[in-house]
Design a protein around this motif. Structure first.
Motif, PDB file in Angstrom:
ATOM      1  N   SER A   1     105.570   5.215  97.403  1.00 28.88           N
ATOM      2  CA  SER A   1     106.991   4.741  97.435  1.00 28.88           C
ATOM      3  C   SER A   1     107.067   3.364  96.642  1.00 28.88           C
ATOM      4  O   SER A   1     106.378   2.579  97.020  1.00 28.88           O
ATOM      5  CB  SER A   1     107.777   4.767  98.437  1.00 28.88           C
ATOM      6  OG  SER A   1     107.827   6.079  99.348  1.00 28.88           O
ATOM      7  N   TYR A   2     108.240   3.016  95.704  1.00 26.45           N
ATOM      8  CA  TYR A   2     108.051   1.730  94.974  1.00 26.45           C
ATOM      9  C   TYR A   2     109.514   1.526  94.860  1.00 26.45           C
ATOM     10  O   TYR A   2     110.415   2.197  94.934  1.00 26.45           O
ATOM     11  CB  TYR A   2     107.127   1.838  93.935  1.00 26.45           C
ATOM     12  CG  TYR A   2     107.719   2.204  92.833  1.00 26.45           C
ATOM     13  CD1 TYR A   2     108.172   1.413  91.676  1.00 26.45           C
ATOM     14  CD2 TYR A   2     108.269   3.634  92.398  1.00 26.45           C
ATOM     15  CE1 TYR A   2     108.906   2.091  90.314  1.00 26.45           C
ATOM     16  CE2 TYR A   2     109.004   3.939  91.004  1.00 26.45           C
ATOM     17  CZ  TYR A   2     109.126   3.128  90.376  1.00 26.45           C
ATOM     18  OH  TYR A   2     109.741   3.728  89.095  1.00 26.45           O
ATOM     19  N   ASP A   3     109.700   0.065  94.280  1.00 27.34           N
ATOM     20  CA  ASP A   3     111.063  -0.227  94.145  1.00 27.34           C
ATOM     21  C   ASP A   3     111.792  -0.175  93.113  1.00 27.34           C
ATOM     22  O   ASP A   3     112.803  -0.830  92.454  1.00 27.34           O
ATOM     23  CB  ASP A   3     111.127  -1.737  94.673  1.00 27.34           C
ATOM     24  CG  ASP A   3     109.965  -2.516  93.470  1.00 27.34           C
ATOM     25  OD1 ASP A   3     109.706  -2.088  92.656  1.00 27.34           O
ATOM     26  OD2 ASP A   3     109.932  -3.841  93.758  1.00 27.34           O
TER      27      ASP A   3
ATOM     28  N   LYS B   1     105.790  -2.149  88.347  1.00 29.35           N
ATOM     29  CA  LYS B   1     105.008  -1.569  89.573  1.00 29.35           C
ATOM     30  C   LYS B   1     104.614  -0.213  89.246  1.00 29.35           C
ATOM     31  O   LYS B   1     103.262   0.168  89.796  1.00 29.35           O
ATOM     32  CB  LYS B   1     106.034  -1.412  90.640  1.00 29.35           C
ATOM     33  CG  LYS B   1     106.588  -2.712  91.413  1.00 29.35           C
ATOM     34  CD  LYS B   1     105.286  -3.417  92.132  1.00 29.35           C
ATOM     35  CE  LYS B   1     105.627  -4.523  92.851  1.00 29.35           C
ATOM     36  NZ  LYS B   1     107.170  -4.477  93.912  1.00 29.35           N
ATOM     37  N   VAL B   2     105.235   0.508  88.299  1.00 30.01           N
ATOM     38  CA  VAL B   2     104.730   1.741  87.996  1.00 30.01           C
ATOM     39  C   VAL B   2     103.476   1.605  87.032  1.00 30.01           C
ATOM     40  O   VAL B   2     102.629   2.393  87.364  1.00 30.01           O
ATOM     41  CB  VAL B   2     105.728   2.476  86.690  1.00 30.01           C
ATOM     42  CG1 VAL B   2     105.212   3.849  86.101  1.00 30.01           C
ATOM     43  CG2 VAL B   2     106.907   2.573  87.358  1.00 30.01           C
TER      44      VAL B   2
ATOM     45  N   ASN C   1      97.909   3.283  87.746  1.00 38.13           N
ATOM     46  CA  ASN C   1      96.320   2.915  87.377  1.00 38.13           C
ATOM     47  C   ASN C   1      95.867   3.022  88.831  1.00 38.13           C
ATOM     48  O   ASN C   1      94.825   3.754  88.559  1.00 38.13           O
ATOM     49  CB  ASN C   1      96.490   1.459  86.815  1.00 38.13           C
ATOM     50  CG  ASN C   1      96.554   1.273  85.451  1.00 38.13           C
ATOM     51  OD1 ASN C   1      95.723   1.930  84.710  1.00 38.13           O
ATOM     52  ND2 ASN C   1      97.474   0.445  85.069  1.00 38.13           N
ATOM     53  N   HIS C   2      96.487   2.765  89.798  1.00 37.19           N
ATOM     54  CA  HIS C   2      95.733   2.992  91.024  1.00 37.19           C
ATOM     55  C   HIS C   2      95.323   4.508  91.531  1.00 37.19           C
ATOM     56  O   HIS C   2      94.174   4.984  91.615  1.00 37.19           O
ATOM     57  CB  HIS C   2      96.695   2.529  92.221  1.00 37.19           C
ATOM     58  CG  HIS C   2      96.184   2.847  93.563  1.00 37.19           C
ATOM     59  ND1 HIS C   2      95.052   2.473  94.269  1.00 37.19           N
ATOM     60  CD2 HIS C   2      96.757   3.886  94.459  1.00 37.19           C
ATOM     61  CE1 HIS C   2      94.869   3.243  95.726  1.00 37.19           C
ATOM     62  NE2 HIS C   2      96.162   4.208  95.702  1.00 37.19           N
ATOM     63  N   LEU C   3      96.469   5.483  91.062  1.00 34.28           N
ATOM     64  CA  LEU C   3      96.159   6.848  91.168  1.00 34.28           C
ATOM     65  C   LEU C   3      95.121   7.334  90.269  1.00 34.28           C
ATOM     66  O   LEU C   3      94.159   7.932  90.685  1.00 34.28           O
ATOM     67  CB  LEU C   3      97.352   7.552  90.796  1.00 34.28           C
ATOM     68  CG  LEU C   3      98.606   7.505  92.027  1.00 34.28           C
ATOM     69  CD1 LEU C   3      99.948   7.879  91.480  1.00 34.28           C
ATOM     70  CD2 LEU C   3      98.146   8.095  93.433  1.00 34.28           C
TER      71      LEU C   3
ATOM     72  N   THR D   1     110.620   6.215  85.329  1.00 34.11           N
ATOM     73  CA  THR D   1     109.029   6.130  85.640  1.00 34.11           C
ATOM     74  C   THR D   1     108.165   6.913  85.241  1.00 34.11           C
ATOM     75  O   THR D   1     107.020   6.559  84.653  1.00 34.11           O
ATOM     76  CB  THR D   1     109.450   6.460  87.422  1.00 34.11           C
ATOM     77  OG1 THR D   1     110.295   5.644  87.951  1.00 34.11           O
ATOM     78  CG2 THR D   1     108.012   6.436  87.881  1.00 34.11           C
ATOM     79  N   ALA D   2     108.672   8.191  84.861  1.00 28.52           N
ATOM     80  CA  ALA D   2     107.871   9.098  84.247  1.00 28.52           C
ATOM     81  C   ALA D   2     107.461   8.824  82.771  1.00 28.52           C
ATOM     82  O   ALA D   2     106.306   8.964  82.403  1.00 28.52           O
ATOM     83  CB  ALA D   2     108.546  10.526  84.044  1.00 28.52           C
ATOM     84  N   ILE D   3     108.203   8.186  82.002  1.00 29.30           N
ATOM     85  CA  ILE D   3     108.064   7.699  80.602  1.00 29.30           C
ATOM     86  C   ILE D   3     106.927   6.510  80.715  1.00 29.30           C
ATOM     87  O   ILE D   3     106.181   6.542  79.906  1.00 29.30           O
ATOM     88  CB  ILE D   3     109.598   7.376  79.872  1.00 29.30           C
ATOM     89  CG1 ILE D   3     110.298   8.588  79.807  1.00 29.30           C
ATOM     90  CG2 ILE D   3     109.081   6.678  78.731  1.00 29.30           C
ATOM     91  CD1 ILE D   3     111.534   8.349  79.064  1.00 29.30           C
ATOM     92  N   GLN D   4     107.222   5.578  81.691  1.00 28.40           N
ATOM     93  CA  GLN D   4     106.358   4.478  81.791  1.00 28.40           C
ATOM     94  C   GLN D   4     105.131   4.969  82.174  1.00 28.40           C
ATOM     95  O   GLN D   4     103.877   4.513  81.629  1.00 28.40           O
ATOM     96  CB  GLN D   4     106.857   3.548  82.775  1.00 28.40           C
ATOM     97  CG  GLN D   4     106.173   2.288  82.763  1.00 28.40           C
ATOM     98  CD  GLN D   4     105.863   1.395  81.649  1.00 28.40           C
ATOM     99  OE1 GLN D   4     106.937   1.541  80.769  1.00 28.40           O
ATOM    100  NE2 GLN D   4     105.080   0.551  81.327  1.00 28.40           N
ATOM    101  N   ALA D   5     104.943   5.990  83.120  1.00 31.79           N
ATOM    102  CA  ALA D   5     103.677   6.557  83.612  1.00 31.79           C
ATOM    103  C   ALA D   5     102.895   7.185  82.338  1.00 31.79           C
ATOM    104  O   ALA D   5     101.784   7.119  82.189  1.00 31.79           O
ATOM    105  CB  ALA D   5     104.001   7.735  84.631  1.00 31.79           C
ATOM    106  N   ILE D   6     103.691   7.915  81.569  1.00 27.95           N
ATOM    107  CA  ILE D   6     103.100   8.559  80.261  1.00 27.95           C
ATOM    108  C   ILE D   6     102.389   7.363  79.525  1.00 27.95           C
ATOM    109  O   ILE D   6     101.307   7.566  78.876  1.00 27.95           O
ATOM    110  CB  ILE D   6     104.034   9.215  79.469  1.00 27.95           C
ATOM    111  CG1 ILE D   6     104.435  10.659  80.218  1.00 27.95           C
ATOM    112  CG2 ILE D   6     103.603   9.589  78.077  1.00 27.95           C
ATOM    113  CD1 ILE D   6     105.571  11.340  79.764  1.00 27.95           C
ATOM    114  N   GLN D   7     103.044   6.257  79.352  1.00 31.41           N
ATOM    115  CA  GLN D   7     102.344   5.265  78.284  1.00 31.41           C
ATOM    116  C   GLN D   7     101.042   4.734  79.070  1.00 31.41           C
ATOM    117  O   GLN D   7     100.200   4.489  78.519  1.00 31.41           O
ATOM    118  CB  GLN D   7     103.369   4.327  78.309  1.00 31.41           C
ATOM    119  CG  GLN D   7     104.711   4.651  77.659  1.00 31.41           C
ATOM    120  CD  GLN D   7     104.580   5.227  76.380  1.00 31.41           C
ATOM    121  OE1 GLN D   7     103.694   4.817  75.552  1.00 31.41           O
ATOM    122  NE2 GLN D   7     105.509   6.448  76.305  1.00 31.41           N
TER     123      GLN D   7
END
Length: 336
Positions: free
Chosen positions: A222-224, A229-230, A235-237, A254-260
């Protein structure tokens, strides 16, 4: 030179009738003849008469104004909701005052006070991620000003609410990942203060249970909702010894940033890790790869909330109706 403001007296003098007759004609009073009303309205248009809305509101005890509080404008979700609000408000003769809070509780309180001072007839609200105290909104209720929540709602106030089926949307998104062969589905969740975060987390958990996949708490973060933080959490995962093969995100930004982040790590989407978002933001169809997401009827959220509010304003109906709208899974290249 200051331009002369056309008044009711000016119209009355031109037509040689009383000010009260002009006022009644402009407000549709039944005791004014159709011929007089027509003459007054035509002359008002010709003279570019603009009513003093403050005076009108004092006489009618009504401003014909709706206040709106939204938490942010970073995604396309809230601007689209506002389009739905404005369309219904305009057709019903209301002006909309829009405020946004940059996810700050203090700003939300300040915006509420501003709208209260502006004498709005009703209030539409979607809460910030920080909001835990609702006194600044309960004061509207005490003053008899209707309140309707949408999207991010207050469960402690018995007022109308417009939501989407967050649980079902999250369940279907997670189910889609499982049925396409993923076994380790991670979830970047929103703050637990938000009901939408809790419902989407519940949908994710129940989908795993339904398909016999053990829930791994190390894959739930969970994050803010801040993009910095994304980067850290994705990266942690990815650094886990047994990294996830899929990621379900609380929302599309969040998903778009995660893809990057995933692409920067040299991993393939969806071959190495699949990604699903929630909300079907405008950019989700145009990133590479295009994002599988849960679409919400965004403008319908706004229009439904506006109708509920205007109905309260005009009928004094205060039933705490909850309208829950359906979602739709949009499958794109980030998962298949």
């Amino acid at each position: 030179m200051k331009k002369h403001q056309i008044t009711i007296l000016d119209i009355a003098r031109q037509l040689n009738i009383s000010k009260s007759t002009v006022s009644r004609a402009l407000t549709g009073h039944p005791k004014v003849s159709p011929e007089t009303r027509k003459a007054v309205l035509e002359l008002a248009v010709q003279m570019d008469y603009q009513p003093n809305m403050l005076s009108v509101s004092l006489v009618k005890n009504k401003s014909n104004t709706i206040g709106v509080i939204v938490p942010e404008f970073m995604s396309s979700f809230f601007p689209q909701v506002i389009l739905g609000i404005q369309q219904v408000a305009r057709m019903s003769g209301y002006t909309v005052l829009i405020t946004q809070c940059s996810e700050s509780y203090e700003q939300e309180v300040a915006n509420a006070r501003l709208l209260l001072a502006s004498q709005v007839d009703g209030l539409l609200v979607s809460l910030t991620k920080e909001t835990l105290n609702y006194d600044h909104l309960k004061i509207f209720q005490r003053k008899g000003i209707p309140v309707v929540f949408f999207n991010r709602v207050c469960e402690d106030m018995e007022v109308p609410k417009v939501i989407v089926d967050d649980y079902e949307g999250a369940y279907r998104a997670t189910e889609h990942l499982i049925t396409t062969g993923r076994k380790r589905v991670a979830h970047l969740a929103g703050p637990a203060t938000l009901a939408i975060s809790r419902k989407r987390l519940d949908g994710y958990r129940d989908a795993l249970r339904r398909y016999g996949i053990a829930i791994d708490e190390s894959l739930i973060i969970s994050y803010d909702l801040t993009m910095e933080k994304v980067d850290i959490y994705v990266n942690h995962l990815l650094n886990l010894a047994n990294r996830p093969d899929a990621l379900f995100c609380i929302n599309d930004p969040t998903a778009i940033q995660a893809i990057q982040v995933i692409k920067q790590r040299g991993l393939r989407i969806p071959e190495d890790i699949a990604v699903v978002g929630f909300s079907n933001d405008y950019y989700s169809a145009f990133i590479e790869p295009s994002l599988t997401t849960v679409a919400q009827p965004v403008q319908d959220v706004g229009s439904t909330a506006a109708r509920l509010l205007i109905n309260q304003i005009e009928t004094d109906c205060d039933k705490p109706i909850i309208k829950q709208l359906k979602t739709e899974l949009i499958v794109r290249r980030s998962t298949v």
